[in-house]
Design an enzyme around this catalytic site. Structure first.
Site, PDB file in Angstrom:
ATOM      1  N   CYS A  83      29.166 151.156  34.320  1.00 17.18           N
ATOM      2  CA  CYS A  83      30.598 151.048  34.591  1.00 17.18           C
ATOM      3  C   CYS A  83      31.026 152.102  35.629  1.00 17.18           C
ATOM      4  CB  CYS A  83      31.397 151.143  33.299  1.00 17.18           C
ATOM      5  SG  CYS A  83      33.099 150.535  33.452  1.00 17.18           S
ATOM      6  N   HIS A 174      28.854 147.974  29.363  1.00 23.70           N
ATOM      7  CA  HIS A 174      28.477 149.112  28.512  1.00 23.70           C
ATOM      8  C   HIS A 174      27.431 148.699  27.482  1.00 23.70           C
ATOM      9  CE1 HIS A 174      31.797 151.923  29.681  1.00 23.70           C
ATOM     10  NE2 HIS A 174      32.385 150.783  30.010  1.00 23.70           N
ATOM     11  N   GLU A 176      25.632 150.532  25.722  1.00 17.98           N
ATOM     12  CA  GLU A 176      25.638 151.490  24.613  1.00 17.98           C
ATOM     13  C   GLU A 176      26.669 151.146  23.537  1.00 17.98           C
ATOM     14  OE1 GLU A 176      28.934 153.097  27.204  1.00 17.98           O
ATOM     15  OE2 GLU A 176      27.087 151.945  27.449  1.00 17.98           O
TER      16      GLU A 176
END
Length: 219
Positions: A83, A174, A176
């Protein structure tokens, strides 16, 4: 810059630092938070997480890390920008000058709108995983152009969502923030490391959005 026995770093200035560290530990890769230029020494790769790109750029300069990261990259350090991290690595940013400018691509910031326009999606990324991968977009940029030396990993609609060259991986989403470990395994291998072999278990059934909290006090 010689890498040690398989350690990755996560830039610890803003964004999903602990979430990235949690995912790396889940695949059996040693990882550390990075706040100082000296902490880049010996790393095989560095993740630049999401956040607010203008703020991150200022913090990189304040902490003396922008030049240090560029130097480490010149010495062979692999980089992954998610990002805002992808924005900082781009050689061209729509309507503003680039920052690190280390990968030949153009990005449009906040291309999807505000935080309220965030969304989840399941995508196929054959180079990264056999099974579909869930991804989360939060105030995401769009990659609108890549150079001849950059490989597109994921094209969605009218934009590129993931790409790489020999040394850099970029994702506008993202990884994660989902239970899926495929992109972290992919980056570890890109860095020459050997993550845990259980690729079939990319979707960790024990993961929750708060799983990283048990590691936070160690970083």
């Amino acid at each position: 810059m010689a890498a040690d026995a398989g350690r990755l770093g996560v830039l610890d200035l803003q964004g999903g630092v602990q979430e990235h560290l949690d995912h790396l530990r889940r695949i059996g890769v040693a990882a550390q938070a990075v706040k100082r230029a000296t902490e880049l020494e010996g790393l095989a790769g560095l993740i630049i997480p999401g956040g607010e790109s203008t703020c991150l750029a200022r913090l990189l300069d304040i902490f003396g890390l922008s030049h240090a990261i560029s130097q480490a990259y010149s010495g062979g350090l692999k980089l992954w920008g998610t990002c805002a991290g992808a924005i900082l690595l781009a050689s061209e940013i729509t309507d503003e000058p680039p920052f690190l400018g280390l990968i030949d691509m153009a990005v449009s910031r906040n291309a999807f709108g505000s935080q309220l326009d965030s969304f989840n999606r399941v995508v196929e990324v054959p180079a990264v995983a056999v099974e579909p991968v869930p991804v989360t977009f939060i105030r995401a940029p769009k990659i609108v152009r890549v150079g001849a030396g950059v490989r597109v990993l994921l094209q969605l609609d009218d934009y590129i969502a993931a790409a790489e060259d020999e040394q850099i991986l970029v994702t506008v989403f993202h990884p994660e923030l989902t239970a899926n470990l495929a992109f972290h395994r992919y980056f570890a291998r890109k860095c020459g490391l050997t993550p845990s072999d259980n690729d079939a278990a990319n979707l960790d059934p024990d993961w929750t959005p708060q799983s990283w909290m048990r590691f936070a006090h160690h970083s």
